[in-house]
Motif scaffolding. Structure first.
Motif, short mmCIF file in Angstrom:
data_model
loop_
_atom_site.label_atom_id
_atom_site.label_comp_id
_atom_site.label_asym_id
_atom_site.label_seq_id
_atom_site.Cartn_x
_atom_site.Cartn_y
_atom_site.Cartn_z
N GLU A 152 -6.38 11.53 -1.83
CA GLU A 152 -6.49 12.99 -1.83
C GLU A 152 -5.54 13.66 -0.83
OE1 GLU A 152 -8.73 10.87 -0.68
OE2 GLU A 152 -9.96 11.72 0.92
N PHE A 153 -4.94 12.86 0.06
CA PHE A 153 -4.02 13.45 1.03
C PHE A 153 -2.55 13.37 0.57
CE2 PHE A 153 -7.71 12.40 3.68
CZ PHE A 153 -7.92 13.63 4.27
N LEU A 154 -2.29 12.70 -0.52
CA LEU A 154 -0.92 12.64 -1.04
C LEU A 154 -0.50 14.01 -1.56
CD1 LEU A 154 -1.00 9.36 -3.18
CD2 LEU A 154 0.24 9.69 -1.02
N THR A 155 0.71 14.43 -1.25
CA THR A 155 1.24 15.65 -1.87
C THR A 155 1.77 15.32 -3.26
OG1 THR A 155 3.49 15.30 -1.11
CG2 THR A 155 2.03 16.50 0.39
N GLY A 156 1.99 16.34 -4.06
CA GLY A 156 2.58 16.15 -5.37
C GLY A 156 3.94 15.47 -5.28
N GLN A 157 4.71 15.86 -4.27
CA GLN A 157 6.04 15.30 -4.06
C GLN A 157 5.96 13.80 -3.73
OE1 GLN A 157 7.97 16.68 -0.49
NE2 GLN A 157 9.92 17.10 -1.54
N VAL A 159 10.26 12.35 2.43
CA VAL A 159 9.15 13.10 1.80
C VAL A 159 8.07 13.28 2.87
CG1 VAL A 159 7.41 13.11 -0.02
CG2 VAL A 159 9.68 12.11 -0.45
N PRO A 160 7.84 14.54 3.31
CA PRO A 160 6.89 14.74 4.41
C PRO A 160 5.45 14.47 3.99
CG PRO A 160 7.54 16.86 3.50
CD PRO A 160 8.37 15.81 2.79
N GLY A 161 4.58 14.28 4.97
CA GLY A 161 3.17 14.04 4.70
C GLY A 161 2.30 14.60 5.81
#
Lengths: 247, 247
Positions: free
Chosen positions: A15-20, A107-109
């Motif tokens: 659930e913490f993954l971004t779409g990117q 890819v930021p997180g």
């Protein structure tokens, strides 16, 4: 030549993954990283080649990923939290010129300062510092100096790597330095353990109590500024609207 | 009684939303926030009530959202970047005790220090400070003191709100303070404008050059530590593996 994505996966759960981040992991043919992170994420993206190494083999793991990308594969390099904040994006970018043709994309997180902060409330609502207490790569004197400067500036502080088996006592020393540098023993602090994972736990406490706490390496620590308050069990650093609006 | 989610939406585009943020926005019956953020996100979650106010009406907007949640609605309060970092999570938590029964949940997001950092490379790869140059809610003397302390600690720095029509010259003053406090004019710096939005632009430059740059309020600024390097056009702060591994 392939692309090498340095992907921040957040604290762990899907659930913490971004779409990117999802898109990069989806497109990648190879998932590479520290064993624990790959095990967290690989089941969501089945059927891919994986490459894992234990902790402290960062250089070898980065070289493997760069070689793989140079051979034409699309590679995702998994980093806990954000890819740049104490992550491997920097080391990959440092090494990349030795692997002509490989494009490193970052890819930021959601780094632990943010995910842990959300659990506690809003501890980093005003200017803040992030400091790692690990002295594996940084001399302790440099860490100590940064803690003193953070205290002098009345910053909120987020501490990464507060302890480990080899660094027992670092948090206690850090709290001692902050108290010596003028922070009040009553400063509102907090810690979060296993952020976004099973068994997540958190506590709001004073700097004096934090000094005596026994925390492990899966914990992120927050130390308030002089403005930080405990409000209904949450740790909150106001930005100052209450003064402006005259409550 | 409803839930009020303070949701960090990242820099703007849908690709920066986490799964957790998407879920909150999906479940919410009402989307509330500063006009620009709601316009960015609302089209992805059609058919919901929206409530927007212009800038500088934060208190009124928060009270509206808390009242709405108290009336039994599920409300998502949109914050650019992270919900806690200069976001509204703090103000909502401060006000919440006046609205018994409302549960405020904070959903973290990718703040500009991370999303902008990824565009530049890995500028925040070691200990860093985040400082806002806005003196709307913070006296300039406090900002100046924090800049001096950040320089004294040789932190990397990320500056939010580097300027606005009313704050022209703040970035120039900040750079002057950092130079005076001992940072080298050759310190590697960078800026990113319109992160993750149309017309995104970025540049790596020296502190001396940054001092003369004319940047607007849609820009995030990065100032390196003494270890920060420009590598193939990227801004990278090494964590120190190169020393440990003896390249």
């Amino acid at each position: 030549m392939g692309t090498l994505w340095a992907v921040g996966i957040g604290p762990g759960g899907a659930e913490f993954l971004t779409g990117q981040a999802r898109e990069a992991l989806d497109r990648a043919e190879v998932l590479c990283g520290y064993t624990v992170y790959v095990e967290l994420v690989a089941p969501l993206f089945p059927g891919k080649e994986t490459y894992t190494t234990p902790m402290r083999q960062e250089l070898e793991r980065c070289r493997w990923a760069l070689e793989k990308a140079q051979s034409g594969k699309e590679v995702a390099f998994l980093c806990s939290g954000d890819a740049g904040v104490y992550g491997m994006a920097g080391l990959l970018l440092q090494l990349a010129p030795q692997y002509p043709g490989v494009e490193v994309q970052v890819v930021p997180g959601v780094t632990a300062a943010l995910s842990g902060g959300a659990v506690l409330g809003a501890p980093l609502g005003h200017d803040f510092c992030v400091v790692s207490l690990s002295d594996l790569l940084t001399p302790w004197e440099a860490i100590e100096k940064r803690l003193r400067c953070a205290a002098a500036g009345d910053f909120c502080l987020c501490l990464y790597n507060p302890s480990s088996r080899k660094r027992a006592g670092h948090l206690k020393r850090a709290c001692g330095i902050l108290l010596e540098a003028g922070k009040s023993p009553q400063t509102v602090c907090g810690w979060v353990r296993n952020i976004g994972r099973e068994g997540q736990s958190a506590r709001v406490l004073s700097l004096q109590e934090l000094r005596e706490a026994e925390l492990d390496m899966f914990t992120t620590v927050f130390i308030g500024s002089s403005a930080t308050r405990e409000i209904a069990g949450k740790m909150v650093t106001p930005r100052g609207y209450e003064a402006k609006c005259g409550w």
